[in-house]
Design an enzyme around this catalytic site. Sequence first.
Site, mmCIF file in Angstrom:
data_model
loop_
_atom_site.group_PDB
_atom_site.id
_atom_site.type_symbol
_atom_site.label_atom_id
_atom_site.label_comp_id
_atom_site.label_asym_id
_atom_site.label_seq_id
_atom_site.Cartn_x
_atom_site.Cartn_y
_atom_site.Cartn_z
ATOM 1 N N GLY A 202 0.829 -1.190 0.084
ATOM 2 C CA GLY A 202 -0.057 0.171 -0.097
ATOM 3 C C GLY A 202 0.988 1.370 -0.164
ATOM 4 C CG ASP A 227 -4.260 -9.263 -7.982
ATOM 5 O OD1 ASP A 227 -5.289 -8.650 -8.237
ATOM 6 O OD2 ASP A 227 -3.948 -10.171 -8.335
ATOM 7 C CG LEU A 228 -1.408 -1.874 -4.717
ATOM 8 C CD1 LEU A 228 -0.875 -0.887 -5.785
ATOM 9 C CD2 LEU A 228 -2.227 -1.366 -3.723
ATOM 10 C CG ASP A 229 2.112 -2.674 -3.890
ATOM 11 O OD1 ASP A 229 2.630 -2.120 -4.812
ATOM 12 O OD2 ASP A 229 1.945 -2.121 -2.846
ATOM 13 C CD GLN A 230 -0.395 -9.313 -3.854
ATOM 14 O OE1 GLN A 230 0.000 -10.588 -3.724
ATOM 15 N NE2 GLN A 230 -0.294 -8.705 -2.636
#
Length: 288
Positions: A202, A227-230
């Site tokens: 985040g 997918d955020l930061d994945q």
Amino acid sequence: MDNKKIVILIQSADQRGILAKVTSWFYGQGFNVLHCQQHTDDYEHVFFMRLELDMNDMKGSRKELADAFGSFAKEQGLNWSIHYSDYRSRVALMVSKTSHCLYDLLSRNAEGDLRCEIPLIVSNHPDLEYIANQFRIPFYCFPMVKGHKEEQEAKVRDLLKRFDIDLVVLARYMQILSEDFINEWQGRIINIHHGFLPAFQGANPYQQAYDRGVKLIGATAHYASSDLDQGPIIEQDVVRVNHEFTAAGLREVGKDVERRVLARAVQAHLESRIIIWKNRTIVFGLER
């Protein structure tokens, strides 16, 4: 990187004798193999390989080489790509208001440590235009207006196509890219996350790290995913801290880690040392 090289990246199901078959094929074509690295994932039974060939040994055209090897690769069930060291990738840098990663990449490029062209810088804020002016690189500002994200991204995507960009580097670009944008540039967007993923995802990882009282902070460079930061992780590093650091202090210490990690990830991509496999990467060692 002084000698002109051809780099071949290969992945396939693991099979007996595949290394010998590939190197023998290139030997039969008159190539000198300058460097060979391979890795076998025994758990998933997958073979990965990176070959460096002497470009001076190439008898025909690049298309003829690709066609000939493509036929061999199809027979052997290989997924592959070919890269030439005399080609300089065209890289777009995307930023918001934070300057340290931008300065670092531009300086490394100016010194010849990152072999690429940087024809433009894109931002959603005007704050860093003065840095672009220092390096004489065109700066494009497309502010993010609430409810108009699709229009803003369309302008950015058109610009990337117009400048014939190969790689997008999010050098602290603090906006979440849409799924359509990421899918269009799959495997060609590198992001620096100012936290040691998968922990502290985040927007404010240093505050999260402070709240948890961690003794190590780090940074993670990864390919962007929907997918955020994945996305697949390329490079990470850490620095030791203690209870005396505030969240702001952690942020200041973390800047240097972010610079190093992002530069190493971009360099690995530019030198064709990365194979993406599922949601992880095989990153071969530095070129000699």
